[in-house]
Scaffold this motif. Sequence first.
Motif, PDB file in Angstrom:
ATOM      1  N   VAL A  65      45.342  -1.814  81.900  1.00 10.06           N
ATOM      2  CA  VAL A  65      45.463  -2.746  80.653  1.00 10.06           C
ATOM      3  C   VAL A  65      46.749  -3.306  81.069  1.00 10.06           C
ATOM      4  N   PRO A  66      46.841  -4.732  81.289  1.00  8.92           N
ATOM      5  CA  PRO A  66      48.171  -5.364  81.815  1.00  8.92           C
ATOM      6  C   PRO A  66      49.112  -5.246  80.609  1.00  8.92           C
ATOM      7  N   ALA A  67      50.491  -5.359  81.046  1.00 15.64           N
ATOM      8  CA  ALA A  67      51.827  -5.342  79.900  1.00 15.64           C
ATOM      9  C   ALA A  67      51.536  -6.502  79.085  1.00 15.64           C
ATOM     10  N   ALA A  68      51.629  -6.191  77.718  1.00 19.02           N
ATOM     11  CA  ALA A  68      51.213  -7.356  76.744  1.00 19.02           C
ATOM     12  C   ALA A  68      49.958  -7.702  76.289  1.00 19.02           C
ATOM     13  N   HIS A  69      49.083  -7.239  77.095  1.00 15.07           N
ATOM     14  CA  HIS A  69      47.696  -7.572  76.826  1.00 15.07           C
ATOM     15  C   HIS A  69      46.657  -6.294  76.256  1.00 15.07           C
ATOM     16  N   ARG A  73      52.747 -13.077  72.153  1.00 17.54           N
ATOM     17  CA  ARG A  73      51.391 -12.346  72.137  1.00 17.54           C
ATOM     18  C   ARG A  73      51.668 -11.294  71.111  1.00 17.54           C
ATOM     19  N   SER A  74      50.365 -10.668  70.531  1.00 17.34           N
ATOM     20  CA  SER A  74      50.373  -9.644  69.425  1.00 17.34           C
ATOM     21  C   SER A  74      49.391  -8.666  69.701  1.00 17.34           C
ATOM     22  N   CYS A  75      49.449  -7.572  69.302  1.00 16.14           N
ATOM     23  CA  CYS A  75      48.173  -6.638  69.300  1.00 16.14           C
ATOM     24  C   CYS A  75      47.181  -6.929  68.716  1.00 16.14           C
ATOM     25  N   ALA A  76      47.294  -7.817  67.383  1.00 20.12           N
ATOM     26  CA  ALA A  76      46.295  -8.137  66.754  1.00 20.12           C
ATOM     27  C   ALA A  76      45.478  -9.216  67.537  1.00 20.12           C
ATOM     28  N   ASP A  77      46.014  -9.909  68.199  1.00 22.45           N
ATOM     29  CA  ASP A  77      45.417 -11.086  69.061  1.00 22.45           C
ATOM     30  C   ASP A  77      44.724 -10.280  70.366  1.00 22.45           C
ATOM     31  N   ASN A  78      45.580  -9.460  70.717  1.00 17.46           N
ATOM     32  CA  ASN A  78      44.781  -8.753  71.972  1.00 17.46           C
ATOM     33  C   ASN A  78      43.631  -8.000  71.724  1.00 17.46           C
ATOM     34  N   VAL A  81      36.218   1.062  72.684  1.00 18.80           N
ATOM     35  CA  VAL A  81      37.381   1.453  72.320  1.00 18.80           C
ATOM     36  C   VAL A  81      38.258   0.431  72.806  1.00 18.80           C
ATOM     37  N   ALA A  82      39.292   0.087  71.870  1.00 20.12           N
ATOM     38  CA  ALA A  82      40.209  -1.176  72.381  1.00 20.12           C
ATOM     39  C   ALA A  82      41.551  -0.594  72.410  1.00 20.12           C
ATOM     40  N   PHE A  83      42.342  -1.131  73.418  1.00 21.73           N
ATOM     41  CA  PHE A  83      43.737  -0.656  73.531  1.00 21.73           C
ATOM     42  C   PHE A  83      44.337  -2.024  73.594  1.00 21.73           C
ATOM     43  N   SER A  84      45.851  -2.015  73.148  1.00 29.15           N
ATOM     44  CA  SER A  84      46.695  -3.116  73.296  1.00 29.15           C
ATOM     45  C   SER A  84      48.047  -2.527  73.781  1.00 29.15           C
ATOM     46  N   CYS A  85      48.565  -2.919  74.922  1.00 27.29           N
ATOM     47  CA  CYS A  85      49.774  -2.763  75.176  1.00 27.29           C
ATOM     48  C   CYS A  85      50.711  -3.492  74.292  1.00 27.29           C
ATOM     49  N   CYS A  86      51.303  -2.685  73.328  1.00 32.17           N
ATOM     50  CA  CYS A  86      52.082  -3.666  72.180  1.00 32.17           C
ATOM     51  C   CYS A  86      53.217  -4.301  73.060  1.00 32.17           C
TER      52      CYS A  86
END
Lengths: 202, 202
Positions: B8-12, B110-115, B171-176
């Motif tokens: 999972v790329p940084a910030a994504h 970028r944001s976790c919600a948008d990710n 399962v969804a992940f977000s790199c904050c």
Amino acid sequence: MTVVEARVPAAHGKAFRLGTGDKISVINTFGNQVVDTWAFDAKDIHHRLSMELTRRYLLKLRPSVGDILYTNYRNPILTLIGDTSDGMHDTLITACDKATYEKLGCDEHRSCADNLAEALAEFGLSLPFTPGPINLFMNVPISNDMNIELKACEAPAGATVTLRAEIDCYVAFSCCPMDIVPVNGPGGRLSPVDIRIERALA
Amino acid sequence: MTVVEARVPAAHGKAFRLGTGDKISVINTFGNQVVDTWAFDAKDIHHRLSMELTRRYLLKLRPSVGDILYTNYRNPILTLIGDTSDGMHDTLITACDKATYEKLGCDEHRSCADNLAEALAEFGLSLPFTPGPINLFMNVPISNDMNIELKACEAPAGATVTLRAEIDCYVAFSCCPMDIVPVNGPGGRLSPVDIRIERALA
């Protein structure tokens, strides 16, 4: 000043439309009654009181007098301006719902989630989910090792919480109908609560 | 056994489809990275991992190894089966979103919600709101007087959390991507994380 008084029947819910500056009091008339509480922006009910956001902004687990409560869009919606209880309110625990009671072996039972849905429906409104409420008067102590307990509500008769609307909004209350797990009155007693609204504009 | 590896790329963000029994590990490869995490029943994503419900059933604020995580319909969706971090994960705080950054003066961020929204969109899915996540590795200490702090993530490089799917799910992940308030690495450093899936069925 215009004053509106109403009663939320035991095990039932009711919503109220507030204008900015209106003050609404929840009176635990008979004591020991948990009141699940939600709020929604009158312009768009998807903008709603959010416990995840309110905890983030207050940096605490329980609001107290003077604290602003926020929507999921990070805007003030209510301020807690009065509290004659001991301040034990819960922001952590989901509303009871149909699945709660099914898991407890009750196929037919009122629930806070259904009470919210009914209360919104009176205004022609609906949501596809039940937001996390603030559970007024709910006795959920947290130990130093971060364990929590669900205990019987200790709010004395007459304990009153007062909220001020920071925007035009709907506020919905549910007198929690849980009478299986002891979170309300002794012996599963369920009680109504009384509501008093002071309108900012006459 | 089939193993799938991904980054999972940084910030994504990124979502993964799991079958019942699959194990998914989140590896904090470079350390100090908060990973907002959600899960959804593959049959109906309105059945989703719920922190309000999980706290209710676990009777604690932070899950630890062996704990089951529940949906808002009170069904097991994931089990936390491994954790080489110090167990500091947050269940209390909302995901960052567009409004977070606007309040901080950043109109474009970028944001976790948008990710989460982007990750779900890859599967043709969407939700009208952002559920409360479990924020893996997020350092939110709680004091004995029930105040909370948002502190920099202390997860060491390589810290790994492993979850087992109890149902077919996403399962969804977000790199904050938060680099303004210090919740991730030092100096606002944002890092990718690595994902390893062990399929139960070859």
